[in-house]
Design a protein around this motif. Sequence first.
Motif, PDB file in Angstrom:
ATOM      1  N   GLU A 212      -2.635   3.235 -28.499  1.00  0.00           N
ATOM      2  CA  GLU A 212      -3.411   3.949 -29.518  1.00  0.00           C
ATOM      3  C   GLU A 212      -4.114   5.176 -28.942  1.00  0.00           C
ATOM      4  O   GLU A 212      -4.615   6.023 -29.684  1.00  0.00           O
ATOM      5  N   HIS A 213      -4.146   5.288 -27.601  1.00  0.00           N
ATOM      6  CA  HIS A 213      -4.800   6.429 -26.962  1.00  0.00           C
ATOM      7  C   HIS A 213      -3.832   7.555 -26.583  1.00  0.00           C
ATOM      8  O   HIS A 213      -4.243   8.530 -25.959  1.00  0.00           O
ATOM      9  N   VAL A 214      -2.567   7.431 -26.950  1.00  0.00           N
ATOM     10  CA  VAL A 214      -1.587   8.461 -26.564  1.00  0.00           C
ATOM     11  C   VAL A 214      -2.031   9.843 -27.035  1.00  0.00           C
ATOM     12  O   VAL A 214      -2.039  10.812 -26.263  1.00  0.00           O
ATOM     13  N   ASN A 215      -2.416   9.961 -28.306  1.00  0.00           N
ATOM     14  CA  ASN A 215      -2.772  11.282 -28.837  1.00  0.00           C
ATOM     15  C   ASN A 215      -4.043  11.842 -28.198  1.00  0.00           C
ATOM     16  O   ASN A 215      -4.233  13.063 -28.171  1.00  0.00           O
ATOM     17  N   SER A 216      -4.902  10.964 -27.684  1.00  0.00           N
ATOM     18  CA  SER A 216      -6.103  11.439 -26.993  1.00  0.00           C
ATOM     19  C   SER A 216      -5.751  12.112 -25.671  1.00  0.00           C
ATOM     20  O   SER A 216      -6.531  12.919 -25.156  1.00  0.00           O
ATOM     21  N   THR A 217      -4.595  11.792 -25.141  1.00  0.00           N
ATOM     22  CA  THR A 217      -4.222  12.310 -23.824  1.00  0.00           C
ATOM     23  C   THR A 217      -4.029  13.824 -23.844  1.00  0.00           C
ATOM     24  O   THR A 217      -4.337  14.507 -22.856  1.00  0.00           O
ATOM     25  N   PHE A 218      -3.565  14.369 -24.953  1.00  0.00           N
ATOM     26  CA  PHE A 218      -3.279  15.815 -25.001  1.00  0.00           C
ATOM     27  C   PHE A 218      -4.541  16.667 -24.891  1.00  0.00           C
ATOM     28  O   PHE A 218      -4.594  17.581 -24.054  1.00  0.00           O
ATOM     29  N   PRO A 219      -5.590  16.430 -25.686  1.00  0.00           N
ATOM     30  CA  PRO A 219      -6.814  17.210 -25.464  1.00  0.00           C
ATOM     31  C   PRO A 219      -7.402  16.976 -24.079  1.00  0.00           C
ATOM     32  O   PRO A 219      -7.976  17.899 -23.471  1.00  0.00           O
ATOM     33  N   GLN A 220      -7.234  15.769 -23.568  1.00  0.00           N
ATOM     34  CA  GLN A 220      -7.745  15.493 -22.222  1.00  0.00           C
ATOM     35  C   GLN A 220      -6.994  16.328 -21.175  1.00  0.00           C
ATOM     36  O   GLN A 220      -7.600  16.882 -20.255  1.00  0.00           O
ATOM     37  N   LEU A 221      -5.693  16.433 -21.330  1.00  0.00           N
ATOM     38  CA  LEU A 221      -4.909  17.251 -20.399  1.00  0.00           C
ATOM     39  C   LEU A 221      -5.307  18.726 -20.483  1.00  0.00           C
ATOM     40  O   LEU A 221      -5.322  19.433 -19.465  1.00  0.00           O
ATOM     41  N   MET A 222      -5.638  19.191 -21.687  1.00  0.00           N
ATOM     42  CA  MET A 222      -6.097  20.575 -21.829  1.00  0.00           C
ATOM     43  C   MET A 222      -7.414  20.789 -21.076  1.00  0.00           C
ATOM     44  O   MET A 222      -7.658  21.856 -20.505  1.00  0.00           O
ATOM     45  N   LEU A 223      -8.236  19.759 -21.050  1.00  0.00           N
ATOM     46  CA  LEU A 223      -9.506  19.851 -20.332  1.00  0.00           C
ATOM     47  C   LEU A 223      -9.271  19.892 -18.822  1.00  0.00           C
ATOM     48  O   LEU A 223      -9.901  20.687 -18.102  1.00  0.00           O
ATOM     49  N   TYR A 224      -8.357  19.042 -18.338  1.00  0.00           N
ATOM     50  CA  TYR A 224      -7.996  19.112 -16.910  1.00  0.00           C
ATOM     51  C   TYR A 224      -7.523  20.527 -16.561  1.00  0.00           C
ATOM     52  O   TYR A 224      -7.891  21.097 -15.532  1.00  0.00           O
ATOM     53  N   GLN A 225      -6.711  21.082 -17.451  1.00  0.00           N
ATOM     54  CA  GLN A 225      -6.166  22.426 -17.227  1.00  0.00           C
ATOM     55  C   GLN A 225      -7.293  23.467 -17.190  1.00  0.00           C
ATOM     56  O   GLN A 225      -7.318  24.357 -16.327  1.00  0.00           O
ATOM     57  N   ALA A 226      -8.256  23.337 -18.107  1.00  0.00           N
ATOM     58  CA  ALA A 226      -9.362  24.291 -18.179  1.00  0.00           C
ATOM     59  C   ALA A 226     -10.209  24.273 -16.908  1.00  0.00           C
ATOM     60  O   ALA A 226     -10.705  25.306 -16.451  1.00  0.00           O
ATOM     61  N   PHE A 227     -10.368  23.085 -16.329  1.00  0.00           N
ATOM     62  CA  PHE A 227     -11.158  22.960 -15.101  1.00  0.00           C
ATOM     63  C   PHE A 227     -10.332  23.266 -13.844  1.00  0.00           C
ATOM     64  O   PHE A 227     -10.889  23.409 -12.755  1.00  0.00           O
ATOM     65  N   GLY A 228      -9.006  23.335 -14.012  1.00  0.00           N
ATOM     66  CA  GLY A 228      -8.149  23.551 -12.850  1.00  0.00           C
ATOM     67  C   GLY A 228      -7.994  22.301 -12.004  1.00  0.00           C
ATOM     68  O   GLY A 228      -7.795  22.371 -10.793  1.00  0.00           O
ATOM     69  N   TRP A 229      -8.090  21.136 -12.662  1.00  0.00           N
ATOM     70  CA  TRP A 229      -8.008  19.856 -11.958  1.00  0.00           C
ATOM     71  C   TRP A 229      -6.616  19.238 -12.121  1.00  0.00           C
ATOM     72  O   TRP A 229      -5.950  19.438 -13.139  1.00  0.00           O
TER      73      TRP A 229
END
Length: 476
Positions: A212-229
Motif C-alpha cells: 500500500e506504500h508503493v505510491n508513497s515511494t515516488f514523492p519520497q524519491l523526489m525528495l532524495y533527489q532534491a537533497f542529492g542523497w
Amino acid sequence: MASAHRVRFAPSPTGYLHIGGARTALFNYLYARRFGGTFILRIEDTDLERSTEASLKAILDGLKWLDIDWDEGPDKGGPFPPYFQTQRLDTYRQHIDQLIAAGKAYRCYCTQEELKERRAQAEKEGRTYKYEGTCRERKDAPEGRHHVIRFKMPSQEGSVSFDDLVLGKITKEYSDLDDWVMMRGDGIPLYNYGCVLDDHLMEITLVSRGQEHVNSTFPQLMLYQAFGWQPPQFAHLPLILGPDREKLSKRKHKEADVMLHKANGILPEALLNFVIRLGWSHGNDEVISRQQMVEWFDFKDVGSTSGVWNPDKLLWLNQHYLKTLPPADIARRLAPFLADKGHALPADDARLEHFVIAFRERAKTLEEMATMAVPYLLQGVTLDEKAAAKHLTADSLKLVRQVRDEVAAMPEWTVAGLDSVIKTVSEKAGVGMGKVAQPIRVAITGNTVSPGIGETLLLMGKDEALRRLDAALARG
C-alpha cells in the motif's frame, strides 16, 4: 561506523501490533540476522491525536512476545538517536529551511476550504484534482493565515523509477505527481517527509513495507533527489487478506491483533511460522524453525501475491509446536492459562508437565489444554449416572477396592507403576484390563472418556484420586 545492512521497522503507536506490522518487522529482523546487519525500531509518533503510551507498550510487548529483538531504538539507544519522531522536530525544520532556501520547497497559504472547493470543482468537471501550485512563487506572508510546506516538483517533463526487490521496476511520470505537503504549519512532518529524513540520517540501506506504500515511494524519491542523497533499496510486501479475502484490517478482522493470539493460547513459534509463509516461501516447507528462518530468508524470495489467512493452518502449526517443543517449556506457558481459570499452580508443580504430555495430542492451543486440565484440579466429581450405573456395579467395585488399596500403598506414583497395578488386578480377576480401568475412569473423571488410566490417575494426583475412589466405593 554503521553496519553495511541497516533495516528498520517504523510503526505508528496508534493501536495494537497488527499482524502485517509483525510480518514487516519479522522480515527486516531476519534479513539483518542473516546478513550480519542491524535492525532498527523507530517510532513514528507524529499523529499526536491518536498516538498513545498504551499503544506504544502494546507494540513493544508484541515484538518482545514474538522475540523480534531490535538492535537500536527504544530501550536500547544507538548511534542515531532519538528514535521517536516527535523528538526530532528540530531536524525536520532545519532541512525544510534548506529546501526552501534552495527553491525546492515553499510555504503554501491556501486554506482547507479553498482546496476543498477546487477539489469539488475538479470532480464536477470529471478530472482528478492536482494542486495547481498557487503559492509556488508567492513572496508575501498573508497576515492571519496558517501555512504548510509543499515540495516543489520539477516543472520539466520527466519520470521517476525504482527497482523494487519484490515488484520489479516501477515508473511514474512527474506529471502524475503534485506539489505534496511535507510539513504542517505547526512543524509536524508528514509521512513522506519524516520517513525520508530519518531513513537517510539513520543510514537505512533497505526499506521494506506493505504494497500500500508503493505510491508513497515516488514523492519520497523526489525528495532524495532534491537533497542529492542516495535512496535505499525498496521491497514492497504483498497484502495479507483475511479469511473473507479482504485486506486484513483492525476494523474487520480480530485476527489482525497479534496479542489476541497470545490470549487464545497460540505459541509465538507457531504464529511466526504461520506469518512468514504469508508472502514468502522456501520450497514446499511448511514447518520452519527460527534457525531456518534466519538461514533461508531473503527479500528476493518474497512473492507479489497476497497471502490469505487460514485459521486451520495456524492451529495445525500450533499443535505441532505443542507436541514437539520440550514439555517443560510448554508447561511454563500453560501455567498462566490455568491461573486464569482459578487454578494457580507453582512453577515447579510436576502436574503441569503431566498435563502437557497427556493433552498435547488433542489440544490445539494452550487455552484448550488448560480447559482439559481443569477437571483434574477440582475437588470432588459429578458422576454421569448412566456411566455410573453401567460401570460402578457391585462386582466392579470389588475390583476398584483392590486397585484403591494397591495404589494407596505406592510410595511414588508413575504412569507405568499405576498401569501395572491395573494389569495385575485384572489378571488375578481373570478379566480384561478394560473391566478394571473403566470403573476406575468413571470414578475418577465422572465419565467414560479420558487419557490412559495410569495417566488419568497421575494427573488427578494421589490425594484427590483416592478421595474420588473412596466416594465411588461408598456408593456400594
